[in-house]
Design a protein around this motif. Structure first.
Motif, PDB file in Angstrom:
ATOM      1  N   LYS A  65       0.837  -1.194   0.000  1.00 51.98           N
ATOM      2  CA  LYS A  65       0.000   0.000   0.000  1.00 51.98           C
ATOM      3  C   LYS A  65       0.877   1.251   0.000  1.00 51.98           C
ATOM      4  CE  LYS A  65      -3.902  -2.227   1.270  1.00 51.98           C
ATOM      5  NZ  LYS A  65      -5.018  -2.359   0.403  1.00 51.98           N
ATOM      6  N   ILE A  66       0.364   2.300  -0.616  1.00 50.63           N
ATOM      7  CA  ILE A  66       0.981   3.618  -0.512  1.00 50.63           C
ATOM      8  C   ILE A  66       0.035   4.408   0.372  1.00 50.63           C
ATOM      9  CG2 ILE A  66       1.774   5.660  -1.736  1.00 50.63           C
ATOM     10  CD1 ILE A  66       2.053   3.910  -4.232  1.00 50.63           C
ATOM     11  N   ARG A  67       0.504   4.793   1.559  1.00 49.97           N
ATOM     12  CA  ARG A  67      -0.388   5.419   2.534  1.00 49.97           C
ATOM     13  C   ARG A  67       0.360   6.440   3.375  1.00 49.97           C
ATOM     14  NH1 ARG A  67      -1.012  -0.062   6.064  1.00 49.97           N
ATOM     15  NH2 ARG A  67       1.034  -0.012   7.012  1.00 49.97           N
ATOM     16  N   LEU A  68      -0.396   7.109   4.255  1.00 49.13           N
ATOM     17  CA  LEU A  68       0.187   8.114   5.134  1.00 49.13           C
ATOM     18  C   LEU A  68       0.612   7.477   6.449  1.00 49.13           C
ATOM     19  CD1 LEU A  68      -2.365  11.036   4.703  1.00 49.13           C
ATOM     20  CD2 LEU A  68      -0.178  10.758   3.569  1.00 49.13           C
ATOM     21  N   ALA A  69       1.759   7.905   6.960  1.00 48.65           N
ATOM     22  CA  ALA A  69       2.215   7.513   8.294  1.00 48.65           C
ATOM     23  C   ALA A  69       2.265   8.793   9.115  1.00 48.65           C
ATOM     24  CB  ALA A  69       3.587   6.857   8.231  1.00 48.65           C
ATOM     25  N   ARG A  70       1.567   8.826  10.239  1.00 50.52           N
ATOM     26  CA  ARG A  70       1.455  10.050  11.032  1.00 50.52           C
ATOM     27  C   ARG A  70       2.661  10.228  11.942  1.00 50.52           C
ATOM     28  NH1 ARG A  70      -0.306  12.719  15.587  1.00 50.52           N
ATOM     29  NH2 ARG A  70      -1.911  14.290  15.299  1.00 50.52           N
ATOM     30  N   HIS A  71       3.183  11.441  11.946  1.00 55.01           N
ATOM     31  CA  HIS A  71       4.260  11.818  12.847  1.00 55.01           C
ATOM     32  C   HIS A  71       3.916  13.179  13.413  1.00 55.01           C
ATOM     33  CE1 HIS A  71       6.971   8.526  11.861  1.00 55.01           C
ATOM     34  NE2 HIS A  71       6.477   8.615  10.638  1.00 55.01           N
ATOM     35  N   GLY A  72       4.741  13.703  14.267  1.00 58.94           N
ATOM     36  CA  GLY A  72       4.484  15.000  14.865  1.00 58.94           C
ATOM     37  C   GLY A  72       3.892  14.849  16.249  1.00 58.94           C
TER      38      GLY A  72
ATOM     39  N   ARG B  30      -0.626  18.218  16.365  1.00 60.88           N
ATOM     40  CA  ARG B  30       0.251  18.874  15.393  1.00 60.88           C
ATOM     41  C   ARG B  30       0.698  17.827  14.370  1.00 60.88           C
ATOM     42  NH1 ARG B  30       0.202  23.903  15.059  1.00 60.88           N
ATOM     43  NH2 ARG B  30       2.347  23.981  14.420  1.00 60.88           N
ATOM     44  N   PRO B  31      -0.222  17.308  13.542  1.00 67.09           N
ATOM     45  CA  PRO B  31       0.129  16.200  12.658  1.00 67.09           C
ATOM     46  C   PRO B  31       1.062  16.603  11.526  1.00 67.09           C
ATOM     47  CG  PRO B  31      -2.051  16.981  12.137  1.00 67.09           C
ATOM     48  CD  PRO B  31      -1.608  17.722  13.373  1.00 67.09           C
ATOM     49  N   TYR B  32       1.876  15.660  11.138  1.00 66.70           N
ATOM     50  CA  TYR B  32       2.791  15.771  10.023  1.00 66.70           C
ATOM     51  C   TYR B  32       2.840  14.375   9.427  1.00 66.70           C
ATOM     52  CZ  TYR B  32       7.158  16.373   7.500  1.00 66.70           C
ATOM     53  OH  TYR B  32       8.108  16.426   6.523  1.00 66.70           O
ATOM     54  N   TYR B  33       2.674  14.239   8.138  1.00 65.69           N
ATOM     55  CA  TYR B  33       2.556  12.914   7.546  1.00 65.69           C
ATOM     56  C   TYR B  33       3.694  12.622   6.579  1.00 65.69           C
ATOM     57  CZ  TYR B  33      -2.185  13.236   9.325  1.00 65.69           C
ATOM     58  OH  TYR B  33      -3.276  13.391  10.140  1.00 65.69           O
ATOM     59  N   ARG B  34       4.111  11.364   6.557  1.00 60.39           N
ATOM     60  CA  ARG B  34       5.023  10.860   5.542  1.00 60.39           C
ATOM     61  C   ARG B  34       4.202   9.973   4.618  1.00 60.39           C
ATOM     62  NH1 ARG B  34       9.990   8.716   9.321  1.00 60.39           N
ATOM     63  NH2 ARG B  34      10.659  10.762  10.046  1.00 60.39           N
ATOM     64  N   VAL B  35       4.440  10.092   3.327  1.00 61.25           N
ATOM     65  CA  VAL B  35       3.796   9.207   2.360  1.00 61.25           C
ATOM     66  C   VAL B  35       4.750   8.041   2.175  1.00 61.25           C
ATOM     67  CG1 VAL B  35       2.837   8.994   0.048  1.00 61.25           C
ATOM     68  CG2 VAL B  35       2.694  11.177   1.255  1.00 61.25           C
ATOM     69  N   VAL B  36       4.307   6.842   2.552  1.00 56.81           N
ATOM     70  CA  VAL B  36       5.192   5.684   2.552  1.00 56.81           C
ATOM     71  C   VAL B  36       4.595   4.534   1.754  1.00 56.81           C
ATOM     72  CG1 VAL B  36       6.212   6.266   4.784  1.00 56.81           C
ATOM     73  CG2 VAL B  36       4.253   4.755   4.702  1.00 56.81           C
ATOM     74  N   VAL B  37       5.487   3.667   1.292  1.00 56.48           N
ATOM     75  CA  VAL B  37       5.096   2.401   0.672  1.00 56.48           C
ATOM     76  C   VAL B  37       5.309   1.349   1.742  1.00 56.48           C
ATOM     77  CG1 VAL B  37       5.585   0.764  -1.178  1.00 56.48           C
ATOM     78  CG2 VAL B  37       5.851   3.223  -1.581  1.00 56.48           C
ATOM     79  N   ALA B  38       4.233   0.648   2.122  1.00 54.53           N
ATOM     80  CA  ALA B  38       4.336  -0.312   3.226  1.00 54.53           C
ATOM     81  C   ALA B  38       3.520  -1.560   2.927  1.00 54.53           C
ATOM     82  CB  ALA B  38       3.833   0.330   4.514  1.00 54.53           C
ATOM     83  N   ASP B  39       3.900  -2.638   3.588  1.00 58.36           N
ATOM     84  CA  ASP B  39       3.114  -3.868   3.559  1.00 58.36           C
ATOM     85  C   ASP B  39       1.785  -3.563   4.252  1.00 58.36           C
ATOM     86  OD1 ASP B  39       2.047  -6.388   3.784  1.00 58.36           O
ATOM     87  OD2 ASP B  39       3.770  -7.285   4.785  1.00 58.36           O
TER      88      ASP B  39
ATOM     89  N   ASN C  97       2.223  18.146   4.950  1.00 55.88           N
ATOM     90  CA  ASN C  97       2.030  18.915   6.171  1.00 55.88           C
ATOM     91  C   ASN C  97       0.764  19.749   6.027  1.00 55.88           C
ATOM     92  OD1 ASN C  97       2.168  20.400   8.494  1.00 55.88           O
ATOM     93  ND2 ASN C  97       4.261  21.093   8.190  1.00 55.88           N
ATOM     94  N   PRO C  98      -0.336  19.351   6.690  1.00 57.71           N
ATOM     95  CA  PRO C  98      -1.592  20.081   6.548  1.00 57.71           C
ATOM     96  C   PRO C  98      -1.662  21.358   7.370  1.00 57.71           C
ATOM     97  CG  PRO C  98      -1.900  18.233   8.015  1.00 57.71           C
ATOM     98  CD  PRO C  98      -0.485  18.145   7.501  1.00 57.71           C
ATOM     99  N   LEU C  99      -0.689  21.620   8.232  1.00 55.34           N
ATOM    100  CA  LEU C  99      -0.755  22.773   9.125  1.00 55.34           C
ATOM    101  C   LEU C  99      -0.218  24.059   8.507  1.00 55.34           C
ATOM    102  CD1 LEU C  99       0.285  21.098  12.471  1.00 55.34           C
ATOM    103  CD2 LEU C  99      -2.001  21.565  11.616  1.00 55.34           C
ATOM    104  N   THR C 100       0.605  23.959   7.487  1.00 58.54           N
ATOM    105  CA  THR C 100       1.138  25.161   6.862  1.00 58.54           C
ATOM    106  C   THR C 100       0.079  25.797   5.972  1.00 58.54           C
ATOM    107  OG1 THR C 100       2.017  23.888   5.017  1.00 58.54           O
ATOM    108  CG2 THR C 100       3.497  24.280   6.867  1.00 58.54           C
ATOM    109  N   THR C 101       0.253  27.083   5.686  1.00 61.05           N
ATOM    110  CA  THR C 101      -0.671  27.764   4.783  1.00 61.05           C
ATOM    111  C   THR C 101       0.124  28.305   3.614  1.00 61.05           C
ATOM    112  OG1 THR C 101      -1.986  28.417   6.674  1.00 61.05           O
ATOM    113  CG2 THR C 101      -2.414  29.569   4.634  1.00 61.05           C
ATOM    114  N   PRO C 102      -0.044  27.813   2.401  1.00 65.01           N
ATOM    115  CA  PRO C 102      -0.882  26.695   1.984  1.00 65.01           C
ATOM    116  C   PRO C 102      -0.273  25.360   2.404  1.00 65.01           C
ATOM    117  CG  PRO C 102       0.395  27.479   0.134  1.00 65.01           C
ATOM    118  CD  PRO C 102       0.687  28.408   1.279  1.00 65.01           C
TER     119      PRO C 102
END
Length: 106
Positions: A4-11, A15-24, A41-46
């Motif tokens: 799967k190609i999905r988001l991994a949450r960090h931060g 204060r979420p920050y996501y990495r787009v990763v390829v994972a089992d 990063n959904p917190l920055t504008t834009p």
């Protein structure tokens, strides 16, 4: 093995920050992954969306399935359009103040 190609949450908390990763597909959301292919990063504008489209296309050709959120981010990057912003909802108190101010202005 379902890749799967999905988001991994960090931060930090709230204060979420996501990495787009390829994972089992059997690994946990923030667990071990095969490769990191982008950041979001959904917190920055834009909102900041950085994706390596070459790597993503390569993984999709190998059979990896992007999640709905990641496929939406890919579409945004491919079109070059800015990420849509959500309207800020006023609290009941603020809405009442605004209504009162508009009423007194009339």
């Amino acid at each position: 093995m379902a890749v799967k190609i999905r988001l991994a949450r960090h931060g930090a908390k709230k204060r979420p920050y996501y990495r787009v990763v390829v994972a089992d597909g059997r690994m946990p959301r923030d667990g071990r992954y095969i490769e990191q292919v982008g950041r979001y990063n959904p917190l920055t504008t834009p909102k900041t969306i950085e994706l390596d489209l070459e790597k993503i296309d390569e993984w999709i050709s190998k059979g990896a399935q992007p999640s709905t959120t990641v496929s939406h981010l890919i579409d945004i990057v491919r079109t070059g359009a800015p990420a849509p912003e959500k309207k800020q909802k006023l609290s009941k108190k603020a809405a009442a103040k605004a209504a009162a101010a508009a009423e007194s202005a009339e």
